[in-house]
Design a protein around this motif. Structure first.
Motif, PDB file in Angstrom:
ATOM      1  N   ARG A   2      -3.949  10.367  -5.787  1.00 52.24           N
ATOM      2  CA  ARG A   2      -5.278  10.958  -5.702  1.00 52.24           C
ATOM      3  C   ARG A   2      -5.778  11.281  -7.114  1.00 52.24           C
ATOM      4  O   ARG A   2      -4.996  11.638  -7.987  1.00 52.24           O
ATOM      5  CB  ARG A   2      -5.240  12.254  -4.886  1.00 52.24           C
ATOM      6  CG  ARG A   2      -4.763  12.093  -3.464  1.00 52.24           C
ATOM      7  CD  ARG A   2      -5.791  11.321  -2.635  1.00 52.24           C
ATOM      8  NE  ARG A   2      -5.384  11.151  -1.262  1.00 52.24           N
ATOM      9  CZ  ARG A   2      -4.753  10.089  -0.795  1.00 52.24           C
ATOM     10  NH1 ARG A   2      -4.445   9.090  -1.579  1.00 52.24           N
ATOM     11  NH2 ARG A   2      -4.441   9.993   0.474  1.00 52.24           N
ATOM     12  N   CYS A  18      -0.936  15.892  -0.685  1.00 51.18           N
ATOM     13  CA  CYS A  18      -1.899  15.372   0.303  1.00 51.18           C
ATOM     14  C   CYS A  18      -1.971  16.335   1.478  1.00 51.18           C
ATOM     15  O   CYS A  18      -0.960  16.797   1.984  1.00 51.18           O
ATOM     16  CB  CYS A  18      -1.469  13.990   0.792  1.00 51.18           C
ATOM     17  SG  CYS A  18      -1.578  12.734  -0.473  1.00 51.18           S
ATOM     18  N   PRO A  39       0.802  -1.225   0.000  1.00 52.11           N
ATOM     19  CA  PRO A  39       0.000   0.000   0.000  1.00 52.11           C
ATOM     20  C   PRO A  39       0.837   1.278   0.000  1.00 52.11           C
ATOM     21  O   PRO A  39       0.388   2.311  -0.485  1.00 52.11           O
ATOM     22  CB  PRO A  39      -0.828  -0.101   1.277  1.00 52.11           C
ATOM     23  CG  PRO A  39      -0.868  -1.549   1.598  1.00 52.11           C
ATOM     24  CD  PRO A  39       0.441  -2.109   1.098  1.00 52.11           C
ATOM     25  N   ALA A  40       2.063   1.229   0.508  1.00 52.94           N
ATOM     26  CA  ALA A  40       2.923   2.417   0.526  1.00 52.94           C
ATOM     27  C   ALA A  40       3.241   2.902  -0.883  1.00 52.94           C
ATOM     28  O   ALA A  40       3.551   4.073  -1.088  1.00 52.94           O
ATOM     29  CB  ALA A  40       4.208   2.127   1.292  1.00 52.94           C
ATOM     30  N   HIS A  68       1.192   3.259  -3.328  1.00 55.41           N
ATOM     31  CA  HIS A  68       0.099   3.982  -3.987  1.00 55.41           C
ATOM     32  C   HIS A  68      -0.830   4.730  -3.044  1.00 55.41           C
ATOM     33  O   HIS A  68      -1.815   5.295  -3.477  1.00 55.41           O
ATOM     34  CB  HIS A  68      -0.718   3.012  -4.849  1.00 55.41           C
ATOM     35  CG  HIS A  68      -1.262   1.848  -4.089  1.00 55.41           C
ATOM     36  ND1 HIS A  68      -0.531   0.700  -3.910  1.00 55.41           N
ATOM     37  CD2 HIS A  68      -2.436   1.656  -3.444  1.00 55.41           C
ATOM     38  CE1 HIS A  68      -1.244  -0.159  -3.203  1.00 55.41           C
ATOM     39  NE2 HIS A  68      -2.394   0.391  -2.896  1.00 55.41           N
ATOM     40  N   ARG A  69      -0.512   4.773  -1.768  1.00 53.18           N
ATOM     41  CA  ARG A  69      -1.460   5.399  -0.836  1.00 53.18           C
ATOM     42  C   ARG A  69      -1.571   6.908  -1.018  1.00 53.18           C
ATOM     43  O   ARG A  69      -2.549   7.505  -0.610  1.00 53.18           O
ATOM     44  CB  ARG A  69      -1.122   5.046   0.598  1.00 53.18           C
ATOM     45  CG  ARG A  69       0.095   5.717   1.171  1.00 53.18           C
ATOM     46  CD  ARG A  69       0.220   5.519   2.686  1.00 53.18           C
ATOM     47  NE  ARG A  69      -0.020   4.181   3.101  1.00 53.18           N
ATOM     48  CZ  ARG A  69       0.878   3.353   3.623  1.00 53.18           C
ATOM     49  NH1 ARG A  69       2.115   3.767   3.798  1.00 53.18           N
ATOM     50  NH2 ARG A  69       0.566   2.133   3.956  1.00 53.18           N
ATOM     51  N   ALA A  70      -0.591   7.555  -1.642  1.00 57.88           N
ATOM     52  CA  ALA A  70      -0.652   9.006  -1.825  1.00 57.88           C
ATOM     53  C   ALA A  70      -1.237   9.410  -3.182  1.00 57.88           C
ATOM     54  O   ALA A  70      -1.311  10.589  -3.490  1.00 57.88           O
ATOM     55  CB  ALA A  70       0.744   9.610  -1.670  1.00 57.88           C
TER      56      ALA A  70
END
Length: 93
Positions: free
Chosen positions: A69, A91, A62-63, A65-67
């Motif tokens: 938007r 973000c 997840p790291a 693509h977590r940022a």
């Protein structure tokens, strides 16, 4: 609902059951406008190869693509999109 099928679970079931047989793409001819299709298939095949080698598939962490938007704006002519949109893509939470 855009599907006309009430309920998320029922929609999921309809998609799983209604997909039909796997299509034989070996005789398919893709043109230059199908670049996105070719790129996506290559990414999927690379992910399969990585998992077969015992590596994690791209995007499994997840790291990575977590940022990311969603964003919708027109790039000014001659300007790099990363520079043009940088203030809006930061973000804030």
């Amino acid at each position: 609902t855009f599907t006309g099928i009430d309920g998320i679970n029922t929609q999921d079931f309809a998609m799983q059951e209604g997909m039909g047989p796997i299509a034989d793409r070996s005789q398919e001819y893709l043109g230059s406008t199908d670049r996105a299709v070719v790129t996506m298939r290559r990414m999927l095949l690379d992910a399969v190869d990585a998992v077969a080698r015992g590596e994690p598939a791209r995007g499994a962490d997840p790291a990575s693509h977590r940022a990311i938007r969603p964003y919708d704006k027109v790039v000014p002519p001659g300007q790099d999109w990363r520079e043009a949109f940088a203030p809006d893509l930061t973000c804030r939470w």
